[in-house]
Design an enzyme around this catalytic site. Sequence first.
Site, PDB file in Angstrom:
ATOM      1  N   ASP A   1       0.847  -1.189   0.000  1.00 26.25           N
ATOM      2  CA  ASP A   1       0.000   0.000   0.000  1.00 26.25           C
ATOM      3  C   ASP A   1       0.888   1.246   0.000  1.00 26.25           C
ATOM      4  O   ASP A   1       1.491   1.593   1.010  1.00 26.25           O
ATOM      5  CB  ASP A   1      -0.903  -0.023   1.241  1.00 26.25           C
ATOM      6  CG  ASP A   1      -1.849   1.166   1.280  1.00 26.25           C
ATOM      7  OD1 ASP A   1      -1.768   2.022   0.375  1.00 26.25           O
ATOM      8  OD2 ASP A   1      -2.667   1.231   2.218  1.00 26.25           O
TER       9      ASP A   1
ATOM     10  N   TYR B   1      -6.574  16.327  -7.466  1.00 30.02           N
ATOM     11  CA  TYR B   1      -5.812  15.514  -8.432  1.00 30.02           C
ATOM     12  C   TYR B   1      -4.783  16.366  -9.187  1.00 30.02           C
ATOM     13  O   TYR B   1      -3.598  16.032  -9.242  1.00 30.02           O
ATOM     14  CB  TYR B   1      -6.770  14.828  -9.411  1.00 30.02           C
ATOM     15  CG  TYR B   1      -6.076  13.954 -10.440  1.00 30.02           C
ATOM     16  CD1 TYR B   1      -5.557  12.710 -10.080  1.00 30.02           C
ATOM     17  CD2 TYR B   1      -5.937  14.370 -11.768  1.00 30.02           C
ATOM     18  CE1 TYR B   1      -4.918  11.908 -11.021  1.00 30.02           C
ATOM     19  CE2 TYR B   1      -5.306  13.578 -12.705  1.00 30.02           C
ATOM     20  CZ  TYR B   1      -4.803  12.345 -12.329  1.00 30.02           C
ATOM     21  OH  TYR B   1      -4.160  11.548 -13.258  1.00 30.02           O
TER      22      TYR B   1
HETATM   23  P1  NAD Z   1      -5.524   2.475 -13.182  1.00 31.33           P
HETATM   24  O1  NAD Z   1      -6.570   2.786 -12.172  1.00 31.33           O
HETATM   25  O2  NAD Z   1      -5.832   1.556 -14.293  1.00 31.33           O
HETATM   26  O3  NAD Z   1      -4.189   1.970 -12.452  1.00 31.33           O
HETATM   27  C1  NAD Z   1      -3.737   2.540 -11.257  1.00 31.33           C
HETATM   28  C2  NAD Z   1      -3.069   1.458 -10.437  1.00 31.33           C
HETATM   29  O4  NAD Z   1      -2.580   2.045  -9.220  1.00 31.33           O
HETATM   30  C3  NAD Z   1      -4.026   0.319 -10.038  1.00 31.33           C
HETATM   31  O5  NAD Z   1      -3.491  -0.948 -10.365  1.00 31.33           O
HETATM   32  C4  NAD Z   1      -4.173   0.482  -8.543  1.00 31.33           C
HETATM   33  O6  NAD Z   1      -4.389  -0.731  -7.834  1.00 31.33           O
HETATM   34  C5  NAD Z   1      -2.825   1.122  -8.173  1.00 31.33           C
HETATM   35  N1  NAD Z   1      -2.906   1.772  -6.874  1.00 31.33           N
HETATM   36  C6  NAD Z   1      -3.869   2.634  -6.449  1.00 31.33           C
HETATM   37  N2  NAD Z   1      -3.693   2.936  -5.159  1.00 31.33           N
HETATM   38  C7  NAD Z   1      -2.590   2.256  -4.737  1.00 31.33           C
HETATM   39  C8  NAD Z   1      -1.923   2.142  -3.496  1.00 31.33           C
HETATM   40  N3  NAD Z   1      -2.358   2.771  -2.388  1.00 31.33           N
HETATM   41  N4  NAD Z   1      -0.815   1.365  -3.418  1.00 31.33           N
HETATM   42  C9  NAD Z   1      -0.386   0.684  -4.514  1.00 31.33           C
HETATM   43  N5  NAD Z   1      -0.983   0.738  -5.717  1.00 31.33           N
HETATM   44  C10 NAD Z   1      -2.092   1.512  -5.826  1.00 31.33           C
HETATM   45  O7  NAD Z   1      -5.100   3.909 -13.752  1.00 31.33           O
HETATM   46  P2  NAD Z   1      -4.127   4.353 -14.942  1.00 31.33           P
HETATM   47  O8  NAD Z   1      -4.946   5.161 -15.850  1.00 31.33           O
HETATM   48  O9  NAD Z   1      -3.316   3.230 -15.470  1.00 31.33           O
HETATM   49  O10 NAD Z   1      -3.204   5.376 -14.149  1.00 31.33           O
HETATM   50  C11 NAD Z   1      -1.808   5.172 -13.984  1.00 31.33           C
HETATM   51  C12 NAD Z   1      -1.181   6.545 -13.713  1.00 31.33           C
HETATM   52  O11 NAD Z   1      -1.392   7.394 -14.842  1.00 31.33           O
HETATM   53  C13 NAD Z   1      -1.776   7.286 -12.521  1.00 31.33           C
HETATM   54  O12 NAD Z   1      -0.726   7.921 -11.802  1.00 31.33           O
HETATM   55  C14 NAD Z   1      -2.684   8.318 -13.170  1.00 31.33           C
HETATM   56  O13 NAD Z   1      -2.873   9.441 -12.345  1.00 31.33           O
HETATM   57  C15 NAD Z   1      -1.897   8.631 -14.413  1.00 31.33           C
HETATM   58  N6  NAD Z   1      -2.664   9.221 -15.508  1.00 31.33           N
HETATM   59  C16 NAD Z   1      -3.709   8.552 -16.063  1.00 31.33           C
HETATM   60  C17 NAD Z   1      -4.415   9.133 -17.107  1.00 31.33           C
HETATM   61  C18 NAD Z   1      -5.573   8.465 -17.767  1.00 31.33           C
HETATM   62  O14 NAD Z   1      -6.250   9.133 -18.582  1.00 31.33           O
HETATM   63  N7  NAD Z   1      -5.867   7.197 -17.477  1.00 31.33           N
HETATM   64  C19 NAD Z   1      -4.031  10.406 -17.585  1.00 31.33           C
HETATM   65  C20 NAD Z   1      -2.946  11.050 -17.000  1.00 31.33           C
HETATM   66  C21 NAD Z   1      -2.267  10.453 -15.961  1.00 31.33           C
END
Ligand code: NAD
Length: 266
Positions: A42, A155
């Site tokens: 976590d 965020y």
């Molecule tokens: P996602 O929700 O598919 O993946 C996020 C992952 O982080 C999940 O596997 C989740 O279990 C893990 N996570 C969350 N809380 C956690 C914790 N306390 N400890 C350990 N792991 C934890 O989302 P994503 O879209 O793949 O996002 C990945 C990154 O990209 C993030 O930092 C997000 O802010 C960033 N991002 C995403 C987008 C988008 O449009 N999807 C755009 C810009 C930035």
Amino acid sequence: MPRTCVVTGAASGIGAATKRILEERGNKAIGVDIQSTNVIADLSTKQGRLDAAAKAVEAAGGSVDAVIACAGLAHPIAKTVSVNYFGMTEFLNALVPVLAKSSSPRVALISSMASLMPNDADLVTAMCVEDDEEKAVARAQQLVDIGEGMEQLIYGSTKRAISRWVRRESPKPQWAGAGIPLNAVGPGIVRTPMTAEMIATAEARAGLDQVVPMPLNYYLEPEQVAYLLIWLTSEENTHLCGQTIYIDGGSDAVLRGDNIWELAES
Ligand code: NAD
């Protein structure tokens, strides 16, 4: 040469795609996530981050060439501060001594196009200037309690803080001085579980297009961000330092325009 990489957020979305592509290319990739991957941890707590770093090094067999930090939350809640900012910075700091032993160490993490969006100055300062998690979480909770949309600043504030941290830290002795390029990517909208609801209807997409215009090829697939993260942490990247590379289909160019150097010149 196969490399050993640690990838946080590896259970889903961009992190999962990054881990999979690294492995397909013959590298060793150690996933860290709160669910379903190699190291379950976590990253929202200090102890969780330290345990995650120790277990990741153990799973890697003692040596790590690259760390790619993807784990994040988009919820408008105080915990988002702990995962998105301290869950990256403290985790990465804990891995610096091991990384520095690699012959080509690299670090990349995920900021966001949202780093360019409105944010809460007190919250950003509590994170990347004061490095005070308790204060930052309290300020985020205040924004939640005030409501009226203020919680939506959380965020973007975490992502502004992470891009500032990368820029400030990257030239320092423990990073640049140890031969470790430290950079970020700033994606536009990526099709992952994080955004599934946000882009589920034509009406929602039309609203989002006003805020995040993406004239070049529209939404991203997670793999397209993964390729950039993998390049940033490859041996080919020798001189990028402190950058947030906006991989956003043109949002940054549209929204900030062509005169972003004005500040530096004044
Ligand atoms: P996602 O929700 O598919 O993946 C996020 C992952 O982080 C999940 O596997 C989740 O279990 C893990 N996570 C969350 N809380 C956690 C914790 N306390 N400890 C350990 N792991 C934890 O989302 P994503 O879209 O793949 O996002 C990945 C990154 O990209 C993030 O930092 C997000 O802010 C960033 N991002 C995403 C987008 C988008 O449009 N999807 C755009 C810009 C930035």
